[in-house]
Design a protein around this motif. Sequence first.
Motif, PDB file in Angstrom:
ATOM      1  N   PRO A 185      -1.797 -14.673  -8.804  1.00  0.00           N
ATOM      2  CA  PRO A 185      -2.724 -13.573  -9.082  1.00  0.00           C
ATOM      3  C   PRO A 185      -3.805 -13.384  -8.018  1.00  0.00           C
ATOM      4  O   PRO A 185      -4.436 -12.321  -7.964  1.00  0.00           O
ATOM      5  N   ARG A 186      -3.987 -14.388  -7.162  1.00  0.00           N
ATOM      6  CA  ARG A 186      -4.992 -14.253  -6.096  1.00  0.00           C
ATOM      7  C   ARG A 186      -4.426 -13.603  -4.834  1.00  0.00           C
ATOM      8  O   ARG A 186      -5.147 -13.398  -3.858  1.00  0.00           O
ATOM      9  N   LEU A 187      -3.140 -13.277  -4.851  1.00  0.00           N
ATOM     10  CA  LEU A 187      -2.506 -12.707  -3.669  1.00  0.00           C
ATOM     11  C   LEU A 187      -3.030 -11.300  -3.402  1.00  0.00           C
ATOM     12  O   LEU A 187      -3.164 -10.484  -4.309  1.00  0.00           O
ATOM     13  N   ARG A 188      -3.301 -11.017  -2.132  1.00  0.00           N
ATOM     14  CA  ARG A 188      -3.732  -9.697  -1.708  1.00  0.00           C
ATOM     15  C   ARG A 188      -3.055  -9.355  -0.379  1.00  0.00           C
ATOM     16  O   ARG A 188      -2.668 -10.239   0.385  1.00  0.00           O
ATOM     17  N   ALA A 189      -2.928  -8.059  -0.109  1.00  0.00           N
ATOM     18  CA  ALA A 189      -2.513  -7.581   1.208  1.00  0.00           C
ATOM     19  C   ALA A 189      -3.773  -7.115   1.923  1.00  0.00           C
ATOM     20  O   ALA A 189      -4.533  -6.314   1.386  1.00  0.00           O
ATOM     21  N   CYS A 190      -4.023  -7.646   3.102  1.00  0.00           N
ATOM     22  CA  CYS A 190      -5.225  -7.275   3.844  1.00  0.00           C
ATOM     23  C   CYS A 190      -5.148  -5.803   4.231  1.00  0.00           C
ATOM     24  O   CYS A 190      -4.131  -5.339   4.761  1.00  0.00           O
ATOM     25  N   THR A 191      -6.221  -5.070   3.966  1.00  0.00           N
ATOM     26  CA  THR A 191      -6.246  -3.630   4.247  1.00  0.00           C
ATOM     27  C   THR A 191      -7.067  -3.290   5.481  1.00  0.00           C
ATOM     28  O   THR A 191      -7.329  -2.119   5.744  1.00  0.00           O
ATOM     29  N   ALA A 192      -7.487  -4.290   6.242  1.00  0.00           N
ATOM     30  CA  ALA A 192      -8.231  -4.018   7.467  1.00  0.00           C
ATOM     31  C   ALA A 192      -7.348  -3.270   8.456  1.00  0.00           C
ATOM     32  O   ALA A 192      -6.120  -3.425   8.453  1.00  0.00           O
ATOM     33  N   PRO A 193      -7.952  -2.433   9.314  1.00  0.00           N
ATOM     34  CA  PRO A 193      -7.158  -1.719  10.320  1.00  0.00           C
ATOM     35  C   PRO A 193      -6.294  -2.675  11.129  1.00  0.00           C
ATOM     36  O   PRO A 193      -6.760  -3.704  11.604  1.00  0.00           O
ATOM     37  N   LEU A 200      -4.535 -15.268   0.146  1.00  0.00           N
ATOM     38  CA  LEU A 200      -5.025 -15.647  -1.169  1.00  0.00           C
ATOM     39  C   LEU A 200      -6.533 -15.423  -1.228  1.00  0.00           C
ATOM     40  O   LEU A 200      -7.281 -15.954  -0.402  1.00  0.00           O
ATOM     41  N   LYS A 201      -6.972 -14.651  -2.184  1.00  0.00           N
ATOM     42  CA  LYS A 201      -8.389 -14.354  -2.348  1.00  0.00           C
ATOM     43  C   LYS A 201      -9.119 -15.616  -2.787  1.00  0.00           C
ATOM     44  O   LYS A 201      -8.757 -16.246  -3.773  1.00  0.00           O
ATOM     45  N   GLU A 202     -10.173 -15.982  -2.061  1.00  0.00           N
ATOM     46  CA  GLU A 202     -10.891 -17.223  -2.330  1.00  0.00           C
ATOM     47  C   GLU A 202     -12.139 -17.037  -3.183  1.00  0.00           C
ATOM     48  O   GLU A 202     -12.627 -17.982  -3.795  1.00  0.00           O
ATOM     49  N   HIS A 203     -12.706 -15.822  -3.213  1.00  0.00           N
ATOM     50  CA  HIS A 203     -13.891 -15.577  -4.020  1.00  0.00           C
ATOM     51  C   HIS A 203     -13.903 -14.122  -4.465  1.00  0.00           C
ATOM     52  O   HIS A 203     -13.171 -13.278  -3.943  1.00  0.00           O
ATOM     53  N   GLY A 204     -14.755 -13.816  -5.423  1.00  0.00           N
ATOM     54  CA  GLY A 204     -14.708 -12.525  -6.092  1.00  0.00           C
ATOM     55  C   GLY A 204     -14.901 -11.319  -5.210  1.00  0.00           C
ATOM     56  O   GLY A 204     -14.351 -10.250  -5.480  1.00  0.00           O
ATOM     57  N   ARG A 205     -15.687 -11.433  -4.140  1.00  0.00           N
ATOM     58  CA  ARG A 205     -15.998 -10.275  -3.306  1.00  0.00           C
ATOM     59  C   ARG A 205     -15.117 -10.176  -2.070  1.00  0.00           C
ATOM     60  O   ARG A 205     -15.297  -9.278  -1.263  1.00  0.00           O
TER      61      ARG A 205
END
Length: 233
Positions: A185-193, A200-205
């Motif tokens: 559930p912490r997996l994310r795709a980085c959306t930076a240019p 894996l997202k390490e903290h809420g922000r």
Amino acid sequence: MATSRYLALELAGTIRHDGNGGVADELTSVDGLASWVAAQEELLAAEGFAAAGIGAAATAAGSAARFDVDADVDMDADVDVRFDVDEASWTQVLAVRAALRALLARAVSPAPPSRADADRLPPADQALARLNTVAAHCPVVPRLHWPADTEPVARLHPASPSSPAGLPAALARAAIAFLSSPDLPRLRACTAPRCVRYFLKEHGRQEFCKASCSNRARAARHYQRHHAAPAAD
């Protein structure tokens, strides 16, 4: 896992930003795969293997990489695991990676997936079938390890150590382990240019995979605010 990193995410990350606005692939050849496998000694050790003699002499069929079960673990002697990095295993590893990235894209949905290959990934049902099929090509057996000064731990080891399907099967099992882990559930795709990484997202922000991506995204937003075309009257 003995490390906070995942072998599956390292495999997915072999498709990455090339630093010039494009996408680079570390696994475009058998030699590329052998070099990548050689760099994964820590994660392979966390899976129960230790690298020995990585990147042995190239042969007509490709490069051979040899892995032995971690010698520091109290277990039966003379247990040998050989991963052959050749044309056949390279092709299967690419198929495992495509299946893994398709399921990573599914995991981050409805957020957008990595832009690197979202338009050419197999459907999720095919990806699932591919991982399960490849993982079964090299059967595993459980072994209980219990060094005197630590807690007992069960590890899976190849039942047929010299199976030519060993490396793809090990990577498929690593993909299955991550996709079924509590960290998914912490997996994310980085959306930076320009970034195409999964992380894996390490903290809420946290929105981006690393500080440089955060800085690049901030700079892009600043540019857009100050250089946006004026609204038409």
